[in-house]
Write a protein that holds these residues in place. Structure first.
Motif: not given
Length: 181
Positions: A121-140
């Motif tokens: 699950i990824v939340k994308i945060i935009r800063f003009g033409s750039r962006r950041a991601e805050i994410r949670a990865d679930f293996f199995n």
């Protein structure tokens, strides 16, 4: 060695909310509810061949391995655990002295199959033409047990039983962030 059948499928889904979505393109709700991405990787495979072995003491061939004898094809019972058999062990026997067993390498039976889902699950945060991601990865992500092959050593007390799981197969969750520029 290798499973007979393998399937892998992946998906990426961007929720239709936010600046590039169909709904809530502007405002505070757009910033909070928009730019969420869900991804996944699904894998399934048939079991890998069981390696059958037997004591080589009656073979008189130093440094060689031995296999048991089998009469017919053993029935797969599918039991998991210390008290349940994965396959019918009654059709196996010790080979005659000075003779090789008739079970061929990796040809008789396979162990349990493998089914797994990894997700993010990824939340994308935009800063003009750039962006950041805050994410949670679930293996199995579904915490599905991935069982090891049954014991194939004829004469062992656990012969025909699945008594273990594959290493590193429990659910793991990783949190992270990254900046894309």
């Amino acid at each position: 060695c290798c499973p007979t059948h393998n399937y892998t499928g992946s998906f990426v889904y961007m929720l239709p909310v936010g600046p590039e979505g169909k709904w809530l393109r502007e405002g505070v709700a757009s910033k909070v509810l928009g730019d969420w991405q869900v991804t996944g990787l699904f894998s399934a495979s048939s079991g890998i061949p069981i390696s059958f072995t037997a004591s080589a003491s009656g073979l008189r061939a130093p440094n060689n391995s031995q296999t048991p004898d089998v009469t017919g094809k053993p029935k797969v019972l599918g039991g998991i655990g210390a008290n349940d058999l994965w396959f019918d062990t009654s059709v196996f026997s010790a080979p005659a002295p000075l003779a090789w067993g008739n079970v061929e390498r990796n040809a008789l039976l396979t162990g349990p199959g493998y089914v797994n889902l990894d997700a993010s699950i990824v939340k994308i945060i935009r800063f003009g033409s750039r962006r950041a991601e805050i994410r949670a990865d679930f293996f199995n992500a579904l915490n599905t047990p991935h069982y090891a092959n049954p014991n194939g050593s004829f004469g062992n007390a656990n012969f025909g039983r699945v008594t273990g799981i594959l290493d590193l197969t429990e659910r793991m969750i990783r949190f992270g962030d990254r900046v894309l520029f």
